[in-house]
Structure formats: structure tokens, C-alpha cells
Design a protein around this motif. Structure first.
Motif, PDB file in Angstrom:
ATOM      1  N   UNK A 262      -0.495   7.835  -0.688  1.00  0.00           N
ATOM      2  CA  UNK A 262      -1.818   8.427  -0.466  1.00  0.00           C
ATOM      3  C   UNK A 262      -2.784   7.406   0.131  1.00  0.00           C
ATOM      4  N   UNK A 263      -2.894   6.172  -0.383  1.00  0.00           N
ATOM      5  CA  UNK A 263      -3.804   5.219   0.264  1.00  0.00           C
ATOM      6  C   UNK A 263      -3.391   4.866   1.690  1.00  0.00           C
ATOM      7  N   UNK A 264      -2.082   4.738   1.934  1.00  0.00           N
ATOM      8  CA  UNK A 264      -1.628   4.445   3.293  1.00  0.00           C
ATOM      9  C   UNK A 264      -1.987   5.590   4.223  1.00  0.00           C
ATOM     10  N   UNK A 265      -1.764   6.809   3.789  1.00  0.00           N
ATOM     11  CA  UNK A 265      -2.102   7.989   4.595  1.00  0.00           C
ATOM     12  C   UNK A 265      -3.600   8.059   4.855  1.00  0.00           C
ATOM     13  N   UNK A 266      -4.428   7.759   3.851  1.00  0.00           N
ATOM     14  CA  UNK A 266      -5.882   7.779   4.030  1.00  0.00           C
ATOM     15  C   UNK A 266      -6.311   6.702   5.022  1.00  0.00           C
ATOM     16  N   UNK A 267      -5.722   5.508   4.942  1.00  0.00           N
ATOM     17  CA  UNK A 267      -6.071   4.425   5.858  1.00  0.00           C
ATOM     18  C   UNK A 267      -5.701   4.776   7.293  1.00  0.00           C
TER      19      UNK A 267
ATOM     20  N   UNK B  23       1.358   7.011  -5.416  1.00  0.00           N
ATOM     21  CA  UNK B  23       0.367   5.951  -5.557  1.00  0.00           C
ATOM     22  C   UNK B  23       0.317   5.045  -4.332  1.00  0.00           C
ATOM     23  N   UNK B  24       1.427   4.851  -3.654  1.00  0.00           N
ATOM     24  CA  UNK B  24       1.407   4.012  -2.451  1.00  0.00           C
ATOM     25  C   UNK B  24       1.215   4.826  -1.186  1.00  0.00           C
TER      26      UNK B  24
ATOM     27  N   UNK C 157      16.636   6.886  -7.369  1.00  0.00           N
ATOM     28  CA  UNK C 157      15.438   7.225  -6.594  1.00  0.00           C
ATOM     29  C   UNK C 157      14.182   6.625  -7.230  1.00  0.00           C
ATOM     30  N   UNK C 158      13.207   6.330  -6.383  1.00  0.00           N
ATOM     31  CA  UNK C 158      11.944   5.817  -6.882  1.00  0.00           C
ATOM     32  C   UNK C 158      11.180   6.930  -7.594  1.00  0.00           C
ATOM     33  N   UNK C 159      10.408   6.596  -8.594  1.00  0.00           N
ATOM     34  CA  UNK C 159       9.611   7.629  -9.272  1.00  0.00           C
ATOM     35  C   UNK C 159       8.578   8.235  -8.328  1.00  0.00           C
ATOM     36  N   UNK C 160       8.304   9.504  -8.516  1.00  0.00           N
ATOM     37  CA  UNK C 160       7.351  10.206  -7.644  1.00  0.00           C
ATOM     38  C   UNK C 160       5.963   9.628  -7.756  1.00  0.00           C
ATOM     39  N   UNK C 161       5.577   9.185  -8.932  1.00  0.00           N
ATOM     40  CA  UNK C 161       4.232   8.633  -9.104  1.00  0.00           C
ATOM     41  C   UNK C 161       4.049   7.376  -8.256  1.00  0.00           C
TER      42      UNK C 161
END
Length: 140
Positions: free
Chosen positions: A118-123, A115-116, A107-111
Motif C-alpha cells: 500500500x505505501x509503495x502503491x501510494x508513492x 503493509x509494504x 507464502x508471505x503473510x497477507x498482512x
């Protein structure tokens, strides 16, 4: 469809990898479809096959990088068929390393996801606000 005529063609090839030259015999059946059109059916050893220009492989090294000559070319140039520079056993091959795959998915790390994500959600949220909600609030 009814059969019109049949012809035998010997198609010469040269491998661009190992320079092997050979001929493959084909039988071409020319058929009329009854509506003014014609169809060619190619066969080798009694079995239907693709036409010779549609991707055969070299019998010496298995490469698909080939060139072909017009039918009957090797009959007019027998020195090409006799000049086989590398026999099939001496064709150099690249070492093949075995492909190893992980037993389980890591699995990918949670950080990294945060990190990817939150900015996508904000955009996306800003774009929805700008195109849907902002015009509705300014036009009463």
C-alpha cells in the motif's frame, strides 16, 4: 598460426592455508599469428591449460589462496621445498553442516504484503500524478 618455439617451465607454488610447497611442470608454446602478434599456449601432460597465474588449487588441501615464486626459485632455495610443515592428512578442516531446504515454498503473510504494498502503491501514484497529470492540468 605457425609454431615458433616451445619451452618447458616448472612453476613453484605455496599454499597460504596449509603452507604446502610444490612445483608444477608446464610446456609453453610460443606462436606467431601471422599479423605480427604472438600467442602463448600453456599445457600440462599434453593438454591445454590456463596459465599458472590464473587460479590453480593446492593439491594438499584444495585451497585457491596461493602464492607463486618465479620459475626456478625452488632450485635456488631447496630448503623451501623440503620444509612442508603440515602433511596433507593433518590439515585442519572446519565442520560442514548440511544445508536443509524447505520442501515447499512458504507464502508471505497477507498482512506483510499489504503493509509494504500500500505505501509503495501510494508513492508511485503520487509521483505519476505529480510529474504527468499536474503539469498537464496547469498548462491549458
Amino acid at each position: 598460426m605457425r609454431e615458433e618455439f616451445e619451452s618447458r617451465v616448472s612453476w613453484p607454488f605455496e599454499c597460504l592455508r596449509c603452507l604446502h610447497v610444490w612445483e608444477e611442470p608446464y610446456v609453453v608454446r610460443h606462436l606467431a599469428d601471422g599479423h605480427g602478434g604472438t600467442v602463448e599456449v600453456w599445457s600440462k601432460h599434453g593438454l591445454p591449460v590456463q596459465p599458472p597465474w590464473s587460479g590453480p588449487c593446492c593439491p594438499a588441501c584444495g585451497s585457491s589462496r596461493l602464492t607463486s615464486f618465479p620459475p626456478g626459485y625452488l632450485d635456488r632455495h631447496p630448503e623451501l621445498a623440503a620444509a612442508d610443515p603440515l602433511p596433507p592428512a593433518r590439515v585442519p578442516s572446519l565442520p560442514v553442516e548440511p544445508v536443509t531446504r524447505p520442501a515447499a515454498r512458504v507464502p508471505l503473510p497477507r498482512r506483510l504484503l499489504i503493509a509494504t504494498g500500500v505505501p509503495v502503491l501510494a508513492f508511485v501514484g503520487y509521483e505519476v500524478y505529480r510529474y504527468l497529470l499536474l503539469p498537464a492540468m496547469t498548462h491549458h
